[in-house]
Design a protein around this motif. Sequence first.
Motif, PDB file in Angstrom:
ATOM      1  N   ARG A   1       0.908  -1.155  -0.016  1.00  0.00           N
ATOM      2  CA  ARG A   1       0.060   0.042  -0.085  1.00  0.00           C
ATOM      3  C   ARG A   1       0.826   1.333   0.137  1.00  0.00           C
ATOM      4  N   VAL A   2       1.909   1.368   0.772  1.00  0.00           N
ATOM      5  CA  VAL A   2       2.803   2.504   0.844  1.00  0.00           C
ATOM      6  C   VAL A   2       3.579   2.939  -0.273  1.00  0.00           C
ATOM      7  N   THR A   3       4.047   1.708  -0.911  1.00  0.00           N
ATOM      8  CA  THR A   3       4.645   2.110  -2.357  1.00  0.00           C
ATOM      9  C   THR A   3       3.439   2.165  -3.457  1.00  0.00           C
ATOM     10  N   GLY A   4       2.439   1.719  -3.083  1.00  0.00           N
ATOM     11  CA  GLY A   4       1.467   1.964  -4.234  1.00  0.00           C
ATOM     12  C   GLY A   4       1.022   3.453  -4.209  1.00  0.00           C
ATOM     13  N   VAL A   5       0.742   3.972  -3.123  1.00  0.00           N
ATOM     14  CA  VAL A   5       0.505   5.510  -2.853  1.00  0.00           C
ATOM     15  C   VAL A   5       1.450   6.366  -3.441  1.00  0.00           C
ATOM     16  N   LEU A   6       2.591   6.299  -2.926  1.00  0.00           N
ATOM     17  CA  LEU A   6       4.021   6.972  -3.278  1.00  0.00           C
ATOM     18  C   LEU A   6       4.725   6.869  -4.637  1.00  0.00           C
ATOM     19  N   GLY A   7       4.423   5.497  -5.273  1.00  0.00           N
ATOM     20  CA  GLY A   7       4.846   5.287  -6.512  1.00  0.00           C
ATOM     21  C   GLY A   7       6.217   4.915  -6.306  1.00  0.00           C
ATOM     22  N   LEU A   8       6.658   4.297  -5.324  1.00  0.00           N
ATOM     23  CA  LEU A   8       8.038   4.315  -4.934  1.00  0.00           C
ATOM     24  C   LEU A   8       8.441   2.620  -5.018  1.00  0.00           C
ATOM     25  N   PRO A   9       9.642   2.271  -5.300  1.00  0.00           N
ATOM     26  CA  PRO A   9      10.054   0.988  -5.082  1.00  0.00           C
ATOM     27  C   PRO A   9      10.386   0.566  -3.354  1.00  0.00           C
ATOM     28  N   LEU A  10      10.033  -0.534  -2.865  1.00  0.00           N
ATOM     29  CA  LEU A  10      10.282  -0.749  -1.717  1.00  0.00           C
ATOM     30  C   LEU A  10      11.520  -0.264  -1.013  1.00  0.00           C
ATOM     31  N   ALA A  11      12.755  -0.326  -1.916  1.00  0.00           N
ATOM     32  CA  ALA A  11      13.806  -0.134  -1.145  1.00  0.00           C
ATOM     33  C   ALA A  11      13.949   1.523  -1.010  1.00  0.00           C
TER      34      ALA A  11
ATOM     35  N   ALA B   1      -3.163  -0.315   9.679  1.00  0.00           N
ATOM     36  CA  ALA B   1      -2.419  -1.470   9.384  1.00  0.00           C
ATOM     37  C   ALA B   1      -1.350  -1.455  10.801  1.00  0.00           C
ATOM     38  N   LEU B   2      -1.078  -0.156  11.171  1.00  0.00           N
ATOM     39  CA  LEU B   2      -0.373  -0.194  12.616  1.00  0.00           C
ATOM     40  C   LEU B   2      -0.960  -0.797  13.586  1.00  0.00           C
ATOM     41  N   VAL B   3      -2.434  -0.734  13.928  1.00  0.00           N
ATOM     42  CA  VAL B   3      -3.114  -1.067  14.948  1.00  0.00           C
ATOM     43  C   VAL B   3      -3.054  -2.627  14.606  1.00  0.00           C
ATOM     44  N   ARG B   4      -3.396  -3.226  13.509  1.00  0.00           N
ATOM     45  CA  ARG B   4      -3.273  -4.535  13.349  1.00  0.00           C
ATOM     46  C   ARG B   4      -1.950  -5.194  13.635  1.00  0.00           C
TER      47      ARG B   4
ATOM     48  N   VAL C   1       7.714   5.491   6.578  1.00  0.00           N
ATOM     49  CA  VAL C   1       6.733   4.605   7.245  1.00  0.00           C
ATOM     50  C   VAL C   1       6.214   5.481   8.498  1.00  0.00           C
ATOM     51  N   ALA C   2       6.758   6.212   9.109  1.00  0.00           N
ATOM     52  CA  ALA C   2       6.086   6.884  10.113  1.00  0.00           C
ATOM     53  C   ALA C   2       5.009   7.790   9.629  1.00  0.00           C
ATOM     54  N   TRP C   3       5.051   8.417   8.269  1.00  0.00           N
ATOM     55  CA  TRP C   3       4.108   9.093   7.883  1.00  0.00           C
ATOM     56  C   TRP C   3       2.999   8.477   7.452  1.00  0.00           C
ATOM     57  N   PHE C   4       3.237   7.159   6.769  1.00  0.00           N
ATOM     58  CA  PHE C   4       1.961   6.297   6.366  1.00  0.00           C
ATOM     59  C   PHE C   4       1.414   5.719   7.747  1.00  0.00           C
ATOM     60  N   THR C   5       2.040   5.506   8.627  1.00  0.00           N
ATOM     61  CA  THR C   5       1.177   4.923   9.554  1.00  0.00           C
ATOM     62  C   THR C   5       0.517   5.897  10.891  1.00  0.00           C
ATOM     63  N   THR C   6       0.897   7.079  10.795  1.00  0.00           N
ATOM     64  CA  THR C   6       0.184   8.052  11.624  1.00  0.00           C
ATOM     65  C   THR C   6      -0.577   9.291  10.742  1.00  0.00           C
ATOM     66  N   ALA C   7      -0.197   9.509   9.661  1.00  0.00           N
ATOM     67  CA  ALA C   7      -1.014  10.401   8.908  1.00  0.00           C
ATOM     68  C   ALA C   7      -2.061   9.852   7.797  1.00  0.00           C
TER      69      ALA C   7
END
Length: 294
Positions: free
Chosen positions: A54-64, A84-87, A71-77
Amino acid sequence: MIELSPYALRLALYLALMLLFGRMLFIRPAPARRIFLPLAVIALAVVLLDAAVRVTGVLGLPLAAVDQATVAWFTTATPVGEAALVRALALLAMLPLLAASAKVAAARRVILLPLSAVALASLAWNGHAAAGDGIRGALRLAAGTVHLLAAGAWVGAIAAVLHLALRTQGPSLRERTHELWQVAHGFALPGTVIVALLAMTGTYTYVDLQGSLQTLFNTAHGRWLLFKLALVAGMLGLAALHRWRLVPALATAIRGGWQFRPLRSLRHSLTFEAALGLLVLACVAVLGTLDPLA
Protein backbone atom coordinates in the motif's frame (compact mmCIF):
# COMPACT_ATOMS: atom_id res chain seq x y z
CA MET A 1 -7.93 -6.35 -16.62
CA ILE A 2 -8.00 -7.58 -13.04
CA GLU A 3 -4.57 -7.63 -11.37
CA LEU A 4 -4.28 -10.89 -9.52
CA SER A 5 -1.66 -10.03 -6.88
CA PRO A 6 -3.59 -7.27 -5.02
CA TYR A 7 -6.70 -9.45 -4.85
CA ALA A 8 -4.70 -12.46 -3.72
CA LEU A 9 -3.10 -10.34 -1.01
CA ARG A 10 -6.48 -9.08 0.19
CA LEU A 11 -7.78 -12.65 0.21
CA ALA A 12 -4.80 -13.81 2.27
CA LEU A 13 -5.32 -10.91 4.69
CA TYR A 14 -9.00 -11.69 5.25
CA LEU A 15 -8.40 -15.44 5.52
CA ALA A 16 -5.52 -15.23 8.00
CA LEU A 17 -7.24 -12.78 10.35
CA MET A 18 -10.60 -14.56 10.20
CA LEU A 19 -9.03 -17.95 10.89
CA LEU A 20 -7.10 -16.56 13.84
CA PHE A 21 -10.15 -14.92 15.41
CA GLY A 22 -12.62 -17.69 14.59
CA ARG A 23 -10.39 -20.50 15.85
CA MET A 24 -9.70 -18.58 19.04
CA LEU A 25 -13.41 -17.90 19.54
CA PHE A 26 -15.02 -21.30 19.28
CA ILE A 27 -12.65 -24.12 20.07
CA ARG A 28 -11.49 -24.83 23.60
CA PRO A 29 -7.80 -24.17 24.37
CA ALA A 30 -5.56 -26.03 21.92
CA PRO A 31 -1.79 -26.43 21.50
CA ALA A 32 -0.56 -22.91 20.81
CA ARG A 33 2.58 -23.74 18.89
CA ARG A 34 0.76 -26.12 16.57
CA ILE A 35 -2.25 -23.97 15.62
CA PHE A 36 -2.46 -20.41 16.91
CA LEU A 37 1.19 -19.38 16.91
CA PRO A 38 1.74 -20.22 13.22
CA LEU A 39 -1.55 -18.51 12.36
CA ALA A 40 -0.50 -15.35 14.19
CA VAL A 41 2.93 -15.32 12.52
CA ILE A 42 1.39 -15.81 9.07
CA ALA A 43 -1.21 -13.12 9.75
CA LEU A 44 1.50 -10.66 10.84
CA ALA A 45 3.57 -11.41 7.74
CA VAL A 46 0.56 -10.79 5.48
CA VAL A 47 -0.31 -7.57 7.33
CA LEU A 48 3.23 -6.23 6.90
CA LEU A 49 3.31 -7.24 3.24
CA ASP A 50 -0.04 -5.56 2.64
CA ALA A 51 1.18 -2.38 4.32
CA ALA A 52 4.36 -2.39 2.22
CA VAL A 53 2.36 -2.81 -0.99
CA ARG A 54 0.00 0.00 0.00
CA VAL A 55 2.68 2.53 0.92
CA THR A 56 4.68 1.86 -2.24
CA GLY A 57 1.51 2.06 -4.29
CA VAL A 58 0.46 5.39 -2.77
CA LEU A 59 3.85 7.02 -3.27
CA GLY A 60 4.84 5.23 -6.46
CA LEU A 61 8.17 4.23 -4.96
CA PRO A 62 10.09 0.95 -4.96
CA LEU A 63 10.21 -0.81 -1.59
CA ALA A 64 13.94 -0.10 -1.26
CA ALA A 65 13.23 3.66 -1.35
CA VAL A 66 10.87 3.55 1.65
CA ASP A 67 12.65 4.94 4.70
CA GLN A 68 11.77 5.41 8.37
CA ALA A 69 10.23 8.85 7.77
CA THR A 70 7.98 7.43 5.06
CA VAL A 71 6.82 4.63 7.33
CA ALA A 72 6.13 7.11 10.15
CA TRP A 73 4.07 9.31 7.81
CA PHE A 74 2.12 6.32 6.46
CA THR A 75 1.25 4.89 9.89
CA THR A 76 0.33 8.19 11.56
CA ALA A 77 -1.05 10.44 8.82
CA THR A 78 -3.12 8.08 6.65
CA PRO A 79 -6.21 6.08 7.68
CA VAL A 80 -4.93 2.99 5.87
CA GLY A 81 -1.58 3.22 7.65
CA GLU A 82 -3.18 3.80 11.06
CA ALA A 83 -5.34 0.71 10.62
CA ALA A 84 -2.32 -1.34 9.51
CA LEU A 85 -0.36 -0.16 12.56
CA VAL A 86 -3.13 -1.18 14.97
CA ARG A 87 -3.43 -4.52 13.16
CA ALA A 88 0.28 -5.20 13.41
CA LEU A 89 0.52 -4.13 17.08
CA ALA A 90 -2.40 -6.39 18.04
CA LEU A 91 -0.73 -9.36 16.36
CA LEU A 92 2.67 -8.54 17.85
CA ALA A 93 1.09 -8.45 21.32
CA MET A 94 -0.29 -11.96 20.73
CA LEU A 95 3.03 -13.57 19.86
CA PRO A 96 4.70 -13.67 23.32
CA LEU A 97 1.47 -14.90 24.91
CA LEU A 98 1.21 -17.71 22.38
CA ALA A 99 4.90 -18.63 22.54
CA ALA A 100 5.08 -18.64 26.36
CA SER A 101 3.28 -21.96 26.77
CA ALA A 102 2.35 -25.04 24.77
CA LYS A 103 -1.28 -24.52 25.78
CA VAL A 104 -3.56 -21.50 25.42
CA ALA A 105 -4.73 -21.24 29.02
CA ALA A 106 -8.06 -19.61 29.82
CA ALA A 107 -6.38 -16.51 31.29
CA ARG A 108 -4.34 -15.99 28.14
CA ARG A 109 -7.35 -16.58 25.94
CA VAL A 110 -9.17 -13.70 27.66
CA ILE A 111 -6.42 -11.41 26.34
CA LEU A 112 -5.79 -13.15 23.02
CA LEU A 113 -9.40 -13.15 21.85
CA PRO A 114 -9.88 -9.34 22.03
CA LEU A 115 -6.51 -8.82 20.33
CA SER A 116 -7.48 -11.09 17.44
CA ALA A 117 -10.85 -9.34 17.24
CA VAL A 118 -9.16 -5.91 17.03
CA ALA A 119 -6.85 -7.14 14.26
CA LEU A 120 -9.81 -8.41 12.24
CA ALA A 121 -12.11 -5.46 13.00
CA SER A 122 -9.45 -3.01 11.82
CA LEU A 123 -10.16 -4.16 8.25
CA ALA A 124 -13.44 -2.24 8.52
CA TRP A 125 -11.62 1.04 9.22
CA ASN A 126 -10.94 1.51 5.52
CA GLY A 127 -13.18 1.09 2.51
CA HIS A 128 -16.98 1.09 2.35
CA ALA A 129 -17.59 0.55 6.07
CA ALA A 130 -15.62 3.69 6.95
CA ALA A 131 -17.15 5.88 4.23
CA GLY A 132 -19.42 8.06 6.34
CA ASP A 133 -19.59 10.81 8.97
CA GLY A 134 -21.58 11.44 12.11
CA ILE A 135 -24.11 8.97 13.49
CA ARG A 136 -24.75 7.43 10.10
CA GLY A 137 -21.04 6.84 9.61
CA ALA A 138 -20.73 5.33 13.08
CA LEU A 139 -23.61 2.95 12.41
CA ARG A 140 -22.13 1.92 9.08
CA LEU A 141 -18.76 1.26 10.70
CA ALA A 142 -20.41 -0.72 13.50
CA ALA A 143 -22.33 -2.82 10.98
CA GLY A 144 -19.14 -3.45 9.00
CA THR A 145 -17.27 -4.45 12.14
CA VAL A 146 -19.98 -6.87 13.30
CA HIS A 147 -20.18 -8.32 9.79
CA LEU A 148 -16.42 -8.98 9.76
CA LEU A 149 -16.42 -10.58 13.21
CA ALA A 150 -19.43 -12.77 12.39
CA ALA A 151 -17.79 -13.86 9.14
CA GLY A 152 -14.57 -14.60 11.01
CA ALA A 153 -16.49 -16.70 13.52
CA TRP A 154 -18.08 -18.71 10.70
CA VAL A 155 -14.79 -19.24 8.85
CA GLY A 156 -13.00 -20.24 12.03
CA ALA A 157 -15.74 -22.63 13.05
CA ILE A 158 -15.72 -24.37 9.67
CA ALA A 159 -11.94 -24.73 9.83
CA ALA A 160 -12.08 -26.07 13.39
CA VAL A 161 -14.81 -28.65 12.71
CA LEU A 162 -13.08 -29.73 9.50
CA HIS A 163 -9.84 -30.16 11.43
CA LEU A 164 -11.60 -32.42 13.92
CA ALA A 165 -13.20 -34.39 11.09
CA LEU A 166 -9.92 -34.99 9.25
CA ARG A 167 -7.51 -35.59 12.11
CA THR A 168 -5.96 -39.05 12.28
CA GLN A 169 -4.02 -38.85 15.56
CA GLY A 170 -5.18 -38.89 19.17
CA PRO A 171 -7.89 -41.12 20.66
CA SER A 172 -9.57 -43.97 18.82
CA LEU A 173 -11.62 -43.23 15.70
CA ARG A 174 -14.86 -43.70 17.61
CA GLU A 175 -13.79 -41.29 20.37
CA ARG A 176 -12.63 -38.73 17.80
CA THR A 177 -15.96 -39.06 16.01
CA HIS A 178 -17.85 -38.51 19.28
CA GLU A 179 -15.84 -35.35 19.94
CA LEU A 180 -16.58 -34.20 16.39
CA TRP A 181 -20.30 -34.79 16.95
CA GLN A 182 -20.24 -32.79 20.20
CA VAL A 183 -18.59 -29.79 18.54
CA ALA A 184 -20.76 -29.92 15.39
CA HIS A 185 -23.95 -30.35 17.43
CA GLY A 186 -23.00 -27.53 19.80
CA PHE A 187 -22.46 -25.13 16.89
CA ALA A 188 -26.16 -25.19 15.91
CA LEU A 189 -27.22 -22.18 18.04
CA PRO A 190 -24.08 -20.05 17.52
CA GLY A 191 -24.32 -20.79 13.80
CA THR A 192 -27.87 -19.48 13.68
CA VAL A 193 -26.84 -16.29 15.47
CA ILE A 194 -23.89 -15.80 13.10
CA VAL A 195 -26.07 -16.18 9.99
CA ALA A 196 -28.62 -13.72 11.39
CA LEU A 197 -25.91 -11.15 12.12
CA LEU A 198 -24.40 -11.55 8.66
CA ALA A 199 -27.78 -11.13 6.98
CA MET A 200 -28.79 -8.06 9.01
CA THR A 201 -25.48 -6.21 8.82
CA GLY A 202 -24.94 -7.05 5.16
CA THR A 203 -28.41 -5.85 4.17
CA TYR A 204 -28.09 -2.69 6.26
CA THR A 205 -24.71 -1.80 4.77
CA TYR A 206 -25.84 -2.33 1.17
CA VAL A 207 -28.99 -0.25 1.63
CA ASP A 208 -27.06 2.43 3.51
CA LEU A 209 -24.66 2.65 0.56
CA GLN A 210 -27.73 3.42 -1.58
CA GLY A 211 -27.70 0.00 -3.18
CA SER A 212 -30.89 -1.12 -4.93
CA LEU A 213 -32.17 -3.90 -7.17
CA GLN A 214 -31.08 -1.84 -10.15
CA THR A 215 -27.48 -1.50 -8.93
CA LEU A 216 -27.54 -5.16 -7.90
CA PHE A 217 -28.10 -6.31 -11.47
CA ASN A 218 -26.58 -3.47 -13.50
CA THR A 219 -23.20 -2.78 -11.86
CA ALA A 220 -20.00 -4.78 -11.55
CA HIS A 221 -20.26 -4.51 -7.76
CA GLY A 222 -23.82 -5.82 -7.84
CA ARG A 223 -22.97 -8.79 -10.04
CA TRP A 224 -20.03 -9.75 -7.82
CA LEU A 225 -22.34 -9.40 -4.82
CA LEU A 226 -24.89 -11.71 -6.45
CA PHE A 227 -22.17 -14.27 -7.06
CA LYS A 228 -21.11 -13.97 -3.43
CA LEU A 229 -24.70 -14.40 -2.24
CA ALA A 230 -25.09 -17.50 -4.40
CA LEU A 231 -22.00 -18.98 -2.77
CA VAL A 232 -23.29 -18.07 0.70
CA ALA A 233 -26.62 -19.73 -0.17
CA GLY A 234 -24.68 -22.88 -1.00
CA MET A 235 -22.90 -22.70 2.36
CA LEU A 236 -26.23 -22.26 4.14
CA GLY A 237 -27.62 -25.28 2.31
CA LEU A 238 -24.67 -27.37 3.45
CA ALA A 239 -25.00 -26.05 7.01
CA ALA A 240 -28.67 -27.13 6.99
CA LEU A 241 -27.63 -30.53 5.64
CA HIS A 242 -25.13 -30.88 8.48
CA ARG A 243 -27.58 -29.85 11.18
CA TRP A 244 -30.61 -31.87 10.10
CA ARG A 245 -29.08 -34.93 8.44
CA LEU A 246 -25.35 -35.56 8.62
CA VAL A 247 -24.73 -34.71 12.29
CA PRO A 248 -27.79 -36.74 13.50
CA ALA A 249 -26.60 -39.63 11.30
CA LEU A 250 -23.21 -39.35 12.99
CA ALA A 251 -24.89 -39.62 16.40
CA THR A 252 -26.78 -42.71 15.25
CA ALA A 253 -23.54 -44.31 14.06
CA ILE A 254 -21.92 -43.66 17.44
CA ARG A 255 -24.82 -45.01 19.51
CA GLY A 256 -25.66 -47.99 17.33
CA GLY A 257 -23.58 -50.28 15.24
CA TRP A 258 -20.51 -48.36 14.13
CA GLN A 259 -20.52 -47.24 10.50
CA PHE A 260 -17.85 -45.16 8.79
CA ARG A 261 -20.12 -43.76 6.05
CA PRO A 262 -21.70 -40.89 8.10
CA LEU A 263 -18.25 -39.62 9.08
CA ARG A 264 -17.04 -39.80 5.48
CA SER A 265 -20.12 -37.93 4.25
CA LEU A 266 -19.62 -35.17 6.82
CA ARG A 267 -15.94 -34.87 5.89
CA HIS A 268 -16.80 -34.41 2.22
CA SER A 269 -19.53 -31.89 2.97
CA LEU A 270 -17.33 -29.85 5.31
CA THR A 271 -14.54 -29.78 2.72
CA PHE A 272 -16.97 -28.49 0.11
CA GLU A 273 -18.29 -25.86 2.53
CA ALA A 274 -14.72 -24.71 3.25
CA ALA A 275 -14.08 -24.39 -0.50
CA LEU A 276 -17.22 -22.28 -0.91
CA GLY A 277 -16.12 -20.12 2.04
CA LEU A 278 -12.76 -19.50 0.34
CA LEU A 279 -14.58 -18.39 -2.82
CA VAL A 280 -16.76 -16.05 -0.75
CA LEU A 281 -13.65 -14.40 0.68
CA ALA A 282 -12.25 -14.07 -2.84
CA CYS A 283 -15.43 -12.19 -3.78
CA VAL A 284 -15.02 -9.97 -0.71
CA ALA A 285 -11.47 -9.17 -1.79
CA VAL A 286 -12.81 -7.92 -5.12
CA LEU A 287 -15.94 -6.19 -3.75
CA GLY A 288 -13.87 -4.01 -1.44
CA THR A 289 -12.25 -2.35 -4.46
CA LEU A 290 -15.46 -1.64 -6.39
CA ASP A 291 -17.86 1.29 -6.18
CA PRO A 292 -21.30 -0.06 -5.11
CA LEU A 293 -23.02 2.38 -7.48
CA ALA A 294 -20.81 1.93 -10.54
